[in-house]
Design a protein around this motif. Structure first.
Motif, PDB file in Angstrom:
ATOM      1  N   ALA A 150      10.239 -67.528  90.580  1.00 50.83           N
ATOM      2  CA  ALA A 150       9.805 -68.080  91.865  1.00 50.83           C
ATOM      3  C   ALA A 150       9.705 -69.605  91.818  1.00 50.83           C
ATOM      4  N   VAL A 151       9.285 -70.161  90.680  1.00 54.67           N
ATOM      5  CA  VAL A 151       9.115 -71.623  90.606  1.00 54.67           C
ATOM      6  C   VAL A 151      10.427 -72.377  90.756  1.00 54.67           C
ATOM      7  N   ALA A 152      11.550 -71.695  90.540  1.00 54.49           N
ATOM      8  CA  ALA A 152      12.846 -72.376  90.701  1.00 54.49           C
ATOM      9  C   ALA A 152      13.180 -72.564  92.177  1.00 54.49           C
ATOM     10  N   GLN A 153      12.544 -71.801  93.046  1.00 51.78           N
ATOM     11  CA  GLN A 153      12.699 -71.937  94.500  1.00 51.78           C
ATOM     12  C   GLN A 153      14.157 -71.970  94.936  1.00 51.78           C
ATOM     13  N   GLY A 154      14.972 -71.102  94.333  1.00 47.99           N
ATOM     14  CA  GLY A 154      16.356 -70.979  94.749  1.00 47.99           C
ATOM     15  C   GLY A 154      17.286 -72.042  94.201  1.00 47.99           C
ATOM     16  N   ARG A 155      16.729 -73.018  93.453  1.00 48.67           N
ATOM     17  CA  ARG A 155      17.604 -74.038  92.863  1.00 48.67           C
ATOM     18  C   ARG A 155      18.446 -73.431  91.741  1.00 48.67           C
ATOM     19  N   SER A 156      19.562 -74.082  91.425  1.00 47.89           N
ATOM     20  CA  SER A 156      20.338 -73.676  90.255  1.00 47.89           C
ATOM     21  C   SER A 156      19.666 -74.267  89.022  1.00 47.89           C
ATOM     22  N   SER A 157      20.029 -73.763  87.843  1.00 48.49           N
ATOM     23  CA  SER A 157      19.382 -74.333  86.656  1.00 48.49           C
ATOM     24  C   SER A 157      19.872 -75.751  86.386  1.00 48.49           C
ATOM     25  N   ALA A 158      20.977 -76.164  87.016  1.00 44.70           N
ATOM     26  CA  ALA A 158      21.400 -77.566  86.926  1.00 44.70           C
ATOM     27  C   ALA A 158      20.636 -78.461  87.900  1.00 44.70           C
ATOM     28  N   GLU A 159      19.803 -77.858  88.734  1.00 39.43           N
ATOM     29  CA  GLU A 159      18.942 -78.635  89.646  1.00 39.43           C
ATOM     30  C   GLU A 159      17.498 -78.683  89.155  1.00 39.43           C
ATOM     31  N   LEU A 160      17.230 -78.055  88.014  1.00 38.99           N
ATOM     32  CA  LEU A 160      15.886 -78.126  87.433  1.00 38.99           C
ATOM     33  C   LEU A 160      15.799 -79.365  86.553  1.00 38.99           C
ATOM     34  N   SER A 161      14.579 -79.893  86.405  1.00 35.71           N
ATOM     35  CA  SER A 161      14.386 -80.968  85.427  1.00 35.71           C
ATOM     36  C   SER A 161      14.498 -80.365  84.030  1.00 35.71           C
ATOM     37  N   ALA A 162      14.671 -81.224  83.036  1.00 34.62           N
ATOM     38  CA  ALA A 162      14.750 -80.759  81.655  1.00 34.62           C
ATOM     39  C   ALA A 162      13.503 -79.944  81.296  1.00 34.62           C
ATOM     40  N   GLN A 163      12.344 -80.439  81.697  1.00 28.44           N
ATOM     41  CA  GLN A 163      11.093 -79.756  81.346  1.00 28.44           C
ATOM     42  C   GLN A 163      11.010 -78.395  82.044  1.00 28.44           C
ATOM     43  N   GLU A 164      11.460 -78.341  83.307  1.00 30.47           N
ATOM     44  CA  GLU A 164      11.447 -77.056  84.018  1.00 30.47           C
ATOM     45  C   GLU A 164      12.383 -76.065  83.337  1.00 30.47           C
ATOM     46  N   LYS A 165      13.574 -76.526  82.968  1.00 27.89           N
ATOM     47  CA  LYS A 165      14.512 -75.611  82.319  1.00 27.89           C
ATOM     48  C   LYS A 165      13.943 -75.097  80.998  1.00 27.89           C
TER      49      LYS A 165
END
Ligand code: ITT
Ligand code: MG
Length: 204
Positions: A167-182
């Motif tokens: 849920a925290v990714a909110q539909g973003r791709s993993s290339a749209e996450l920050s390094a820390q989020e990934k």
């Protein structure tokens, strides 16, 4: 101080591995990459599983350097392709490490697959082998959905096509996450977290 060789020839993967180890704050071990050791012959990744390949790479690192060695073997396992590209992820299009060609081929192969059947998992097996021969292998998995076109510029490989279920990714791709989020969510982050107790014991 004991040294730990992190044996990946993929610069972006290496950055992730070193970043997660740094964040785990494992004191008393010096983490080094392949750039600091004399180049040794690349061993073919012939294993049928991620675990087998991670061990092949880590054993080769120990044999070449005499140092404790950590290796990751990872990839994308797509439900509609019966788990492929799997261990063939890095060379799916036939050209090793050509992320663009690999992503284009994957998208074309599943273009007719409807949204509800586009599930996939990133998988990472991380192997730690020490000079005495002791081996530890752990696995992390990250579930998500394959998008219909690439999105985002962070990460590497199939990240622009993978929308995590979290849920925290909110539909973003993993290339749209920050390094820390990934790192907090990813297959590699999960696998390495499982290896931290064994890594800490190296410092003793
Ligand atoms: O074997 P090494 O030298 O570590 O480098 P490599 O790139 O060949 O690594 P693998 O054999 O483990 O293949 C993993 C491939 O799976 C994909 N992959 C793995 N983890 C990924 C991630 O976090 N994000 C996107 N793609 C990933 C990507 O295409 C990688 O090239
Ligand atoms: Mg490889």
């Amino acid at each position: 101080m004991p040294k730990l060789l992190v044996a990946s020839r993929n610069a972006k993967k290496l950055v992730e591995l070193q970043r997660v180890l740094d964040a785990a704050g494992i004191d008393g071990i010096e983490v080094i990459g392949l750039d600091t050791v004399d180049e040794y012959r690349e061993v073919p990744e012939t294993g049928a599983t991620f675990e087998d390949n991670a061990l092949i790479k880590a054993v080769a690192g120990v044999e070449a350097t005499g140092l404790a060695c950590l290796a990751d073997d990872s990839g994308l396992s797509v439900d509609a392709l019966n788990g492929m590209p799997g261990v063939l992820s890095a060379r799916w299009s036939g050209r090793h490490g050509d992320d663009q060609a690999n992503n284009d081929l994957l998208l074309a192969q599943i273009s007719d697959v409807p949204d509800e059947r586009r599930g996939a998992a990133f998988v990472s097996a991380c192997a730690l082998v020490v000079p005495s021969g002791e081996r530890t292998v752990v696995r992390g998995e990250w579930r998500g959905t394959i998008l219909r076109e690439p999105r985002g510029a962070n990460g590497f490989g199939y990240d622009p096509l993978f929308a995590p279920d979290d849920a925290v990714a909110q539909g973003r791709s993993s290339a749209e996450l920050s390094a820390q989020e990934k790192d907090a969510l990813s297959h590699r982050g999960t696998a390495l977290a499982r290896l931290v107790p064994t890594l800490r014991s190296l410092a003793d």
